[in-house]
Design an enzyme around this catalytic site. Sequence first.
Site, PDB file in Angstrom:
ATOM      1  N   ARG A 286     -66.863 -48.681  67.025  1.00  0.00           N
ATOM      2  CA  ARG A 286     -67.743 -48.408  68.164  1.00  0.00           C
ATOM      3  C   ARG A 286     -66.970 -48.494  69.478  1.00  0.00           C
ATOM      4  O   ARG A 286     -67.198 -47.700  70.403  1.00  0.00           O
ATOM      5  CB  ARG A 286     -68.902 -49.403  68.167  1.00  0.00           C
ATOM      6  CG  ARG A 286     -69.925 -49.181  69.290  1.00  0.00           C
ATOM      7  CD  ARG A 286     -71.117 -50.101  69.110  1.00  0.00           C
ATOM      8  NE  ARG A 286     -72.153 -49.864  70.110  1.00  0.00           N
ATOM      9  CZ  ARG A 286     -72.301 -50.583  71.213  1.00  0.00           C
ATOM     10  NH1 ARG A 286     -71.478 -51.603  71.475  1.00  0.00           N
ATOM     11  NH2 ARG A 286     -73.267 -50.310  72.064  1.00  0.00           N
TER      12      ARG A 286
ATOM     13  N   HIS B 216     -66.848 -45.677  72.372  1.00  0.00           N
ATOM     14  CA  HIS B 216     -67.307 -45.920  73.735  1.00  0.00           C
ATOM     15  C   HIS B 216     -66.187 -45.808  74.755  1.00  0.00           C
ATOM     16  O   HIS B 216     -66.456 -45.723  75.952  1.00  0.00           O
ATOM     17  CB  HIS B 216     -67.996 -47.288  73.818  1.00  0.00           C
ATOM     18  CG  HIS B 216     -69.393 -47.266  73.302  1.00  0.00           C
ATOM     19  ND1 HIS B 216     -70.463 -47.817  73.994  1.00  0.00           N
ATOM     20  CD2 HIS B 216     -69.931 -46.741  72.175  1.00  0.00           C
ATOM     21  CE1 HIS B 216     -71.572 -47.639  73.309  1.00  0.00           C
ATOM     22  NE2 HIS B 216     -71.281 -46.985  72.189  1.00  0.00           N
TER      23      HIS B 216
ATOM     24  N   ASN C 248     -73.117 -50.764  77.080  1.00  0.00           N
ATOM     25  CA  ASN C 248     -72.084 -51.713  76.660  1.00  0.00           C
ATOM     26  C   ASN C 248     -72.439 -53.171  76.915  1.00  0.00           C
ATOM     27  O   ASN C 248     -71.929 -54.064  76.227  1.00  0.00           O
ATOM     28  CB  ASN C 248     -70.772 -51.412  77.397  1.00  0.00           C
ATOM     29  CG  ASN C 248     -70.202 -50.052  77.054  1.00  0.00           C
ATOM     30  OD1 ASN C 248     -70.413 -49.537  75.965  1.00  0.00           O
ATOM     31  ND2 ASN C 248     -69.468 -49.461  77.982  1.00  0.00           N
TER      32      ASN C 248
ATOM     33  N   HIS D 119     -72.646 -44.993  61.720  1.00  0.00           N
ATOM     34  CA  HIS D 119     -73.765 -45.936  61.651  1.00  0.00           C
ATOM     35  C   HIS D 119     -74.050 -46.362  60.216  1.00  0.00           C
ATOM     36  O   HIS D 119     -75.081 -46.963  59.934  1.00  0.00           O
ATOM     37  CB  HIS D 119     -75.020 -45.330  62.283  1.00  0.00           C
ATOM     38  CG  HIS D 119     -74.978 -45.308  63.776  1.00  0.00           C
ATOM     39  ND1 HIS D 119     -75.931 -44.688  64.553  1.00  0.00           N
ATOM     40  CD2 HIS D 119     -74.085 -45.845  64.651  1.00  0.00           C
ATOM     41  CE1 HIS D 119     -75.626 -44.831  65.829  1.00  0.00           C
ATOM     42  NE2 HIS D 119     -74.512 -45.535  65.906  1.00  0.00           N
TER      43      HIS D 119
END
Length: 355
Positions: free
Chosen positions: A65, A69, A97, A196
Amino acid sequence: MVSVHLIAKVLCCVVFVFGGLLFSSDAQLDPSFYCKTCPNLQFIVHKVVWKASLTDPRIFASLVRLHFHDCFVQGCDASVLLNNTDTIVSEQQAFPNNNSLRGLDVVNKIKTRVEKACPDVVSCADILALAAEASTFFSHGPYWKVPLGRRDSLTANRTLANQNLPAPFFTLDQLKAAFVAQGLNTTDLVTLSGAHTFGRSHCSLFVNRLYNFNNTGKPDPTLNTTYLKKLIKICPQNGTGTNLTNLDPTTPNKFDKNYYSNLKGGKGLFQSDQELFSTPNADTISIVNKFSNNKDAFFDSFKVSMIKMGNIGVLTGDKGEIRKQCNFINKKSTKLDVNIVASKESPEEGMVSSI
């Protein structure tokens, strides 16, 4: 760990084709970039990530992740790692975040080990990409050779992090638009959403689906009713929203194709997940079905899409810098230095990417 070490040693200096994709790009990234300057790099990264997982099984999903990001704001340049300073407004406090980014300490441990082995050579942006690959591999997912040679940014952009990171309540059209803006297509969208398949989420990111979906006063009709009851127990109405639940209710710590099977059963945790299968007549449905039925197809596509995503907005050559510490730009990189770097870029190269 011995087998991983052997993989790193044997493949380091080989320029080769994997899955039909040559490991070079317009950004001039190459898996053998550090072969001579830091030959043990991959082994160092894998060792630190594996050791972290022994006390934190969630770290694999967190590191993947973190790479996402980073890349989806102003490119894969480690801007997400920068702390607040007098000149930096950190992306870490952006809404997507804040209080949810994990793995920063692990990245710093990797950087410390790498600096001891090969000082001033390896970028934090490349460490993020390698840590994401290691995390996928150790979770029983695919292995790929990571193209390397990124440099670290001198800036961060909280505004873009707030505006452009895809949200868990996005519709399919919004998701597609966000990915197209980064040069990623519909197959990349469905494929990368498959990350996911592991990790967890706070209730606050999906609780609207349980009680008041789209201000109807009712649950999201695409939610499996049995799954809905389980989620209601975890996320009570008017609760704090801080409780955690697994993104994949079946195999929460394993990288596999069950994410797609879950979507077919109405068990996608986020609206943005379920949209891939439940949007009427969507072209994403056939891709979900394909990956649900064929793990190899998903894994092969994931490798390609991760490499493609890892090329977004990268800095190479003399742009940016190699940070000594991932959370701060180097001391020599003053505001004046930033302006000098920006002046050397063309208008297109100097623009920040968005997603």
